[in-house]
Every structure is written in structure tokens, then in C-alpha cells.
Scaffold this motif. Structure first.
Motif, short mmCIF file in Angstrom:
data_model
loop_
_atom_site.label_atom_id
_atom_site.label_comp_id
_atom_site.label_asym_id
_atom_site.label_seq_id
_atom_site.Cartn_x
_atom_site.Cartn_y
_atom_site.Cartn_z
N HIS A 1 9.21 5.95 -9.80
CA HIS A 1 8.67 5.61 -11.17
C HIS A 1 7.89 4.53 -10.85
O HIS A 1 8.15 3.64 -10.02
CB HIS A 1 9.83 5.48 -11.94
N LYS A 2 6.92 4.30 -11.53
CA LYS A 2 5.82 3.00 -11.29
C LYS A 2 6.78 1.78 -11.47
O LYS A 2 6.22 0.82 -10.94
CB LYS A 2 4.83 3.15 -12.35
N ALA B 1 4.39 5.74 -5.55
CA ALA B 1 4.52 5.60 -6.87
C ALA B 1 3.41 6.41 -7.55
O ALA B 1 3.54 7.15 -8.39
CB ALA B 1 4.39 4.27 -7.39
N ASP B 2 2.11 6.55 -7.01
CA ASP B 2 1.04 7.29 -7.52
C ASP B 2 1.43 8.84 -7.55
O ASP B 2 1.03 9.50 -8.35
CB ASP B 2 -0.31 7.02 -6.72
N LYS B 3 1.93 9.23 -6.43
CA LYS B 3 2.28 10.45 -6.32
C LYS B 3 3.68 11.03 -7.25
O LYS B 3 4.10 11.97 -6.90
CB LYS B 3 2.73 10.90 -4.86
N LYS B 4 4.09 10.00 -7.74
CA LYS B 4 5.32 10.17 -8.62
C LYS B 4 6.70 10.46 -8.12
O LYS B 4 7.46 11.13 -8.50
CB LYS B 4 5.03 11.02 -9.83
N SER C 1 0.76 -1.12 -0.01
CA SER C 1 -0.01 0.07 0.03
C SER C 1 0.74 1.14 0.10
O SER C 1 0.65 2.18 -0.61
CB SER C 1 -0.99 -0.20 1.19
N ASP D 1 2.67 1.55 -3.43
CA ASP D 1 1.91 2.19 -4.68
C ASP D 1 1.44 3.44 -4.36
O ASP D 1 1.28 4.37 -5.23
CB ASP D 1 0.25 1.26 -4.61
N CYS D 2 1.18 4.07 -2.94
CA CYS D 2 0.81 5.63 -2.95
C CYS D 2 1.97 6.35 -3.25
O CYS D 2 1.68 7.33 -3.91
CB CYS D 2 0.50 5.46 -1.22
#
Length: 88
Positions: free
Chosen positions: A68-69, A62-65, A56, A59-60
């Protein structure tokens, strides 16, 4: 030194954003280390629980950049593989 008001403001914002991003990267590293530590201890149930919370967090971030994903996916994959190796 910044010459315009806009450049001075951007410099101030950059400092503030850098502190925030550094804090987030530290949180990421801590989450990864917690999973590694649980795996090394050999406790499968605890490692699984910590792994889920770490996913979690990864992912959080990575979502905020902030990372990198693909880097996030790589971390999750390696942690998952280590967890599966513990079960075997």
C-alpha cells in the motif's frame, strides 16, 4: 479444485503472480535492510546513496500495488528519520 476452464486458468495465474509478488516484496525488504545496515555502520555518504536507491525501489513496488502507498510512505519516513539522526 477448480471446476471450469476459466477457474483453472485463474488458479494457474494466481500461482505465477504470487511468485512474482513474493520476489518483489523480498526486493523491498532487502532494500530496507541495506539502508539500515549502512546507517548502523555510521557511513553517512554511503547511507545517503543507498537511501536514494531504496526510495526508488519502494516507490516502484508501491506503484505496482504490491504494498500500500501508505506503507511505502511509512518506510520512507522512518528511514529518512534514521538517516537524519545519523547526521545529528
Amino acid at each position: 479444485m477448480a471446476n471450469t476452464a476459466q477457474a483453472r486458468k485463474r488458479a494457474r495465474q494466481a500461482v505465477k503472480q504470487n511468485l512474482h509478488n513474493s520476489s518483489q516484496r523480498s526486493t523491498l525488504r532487502t532494500a530496507i535492510k541495506a539502508v539500515r545496515k549502512a546507517i548502523e555502520a555510521g557511513d553517512k555518504e554511503k547511507a545517503t546513496a543507498v537511501f536514494q536507491s531504496s526510495i526508488s525501489t519502494i516507490d516502484c513496488i508501491a506503484d505496482k500495488k504490491i504494498i500500500h502507498k501508505n506503507k511505502a510512505a511509512r518506510h520512507k519516513s522512518r528511514l529518512s528519520a534514521a538517516l537524519k539522526a545519523l547526521a545529528a
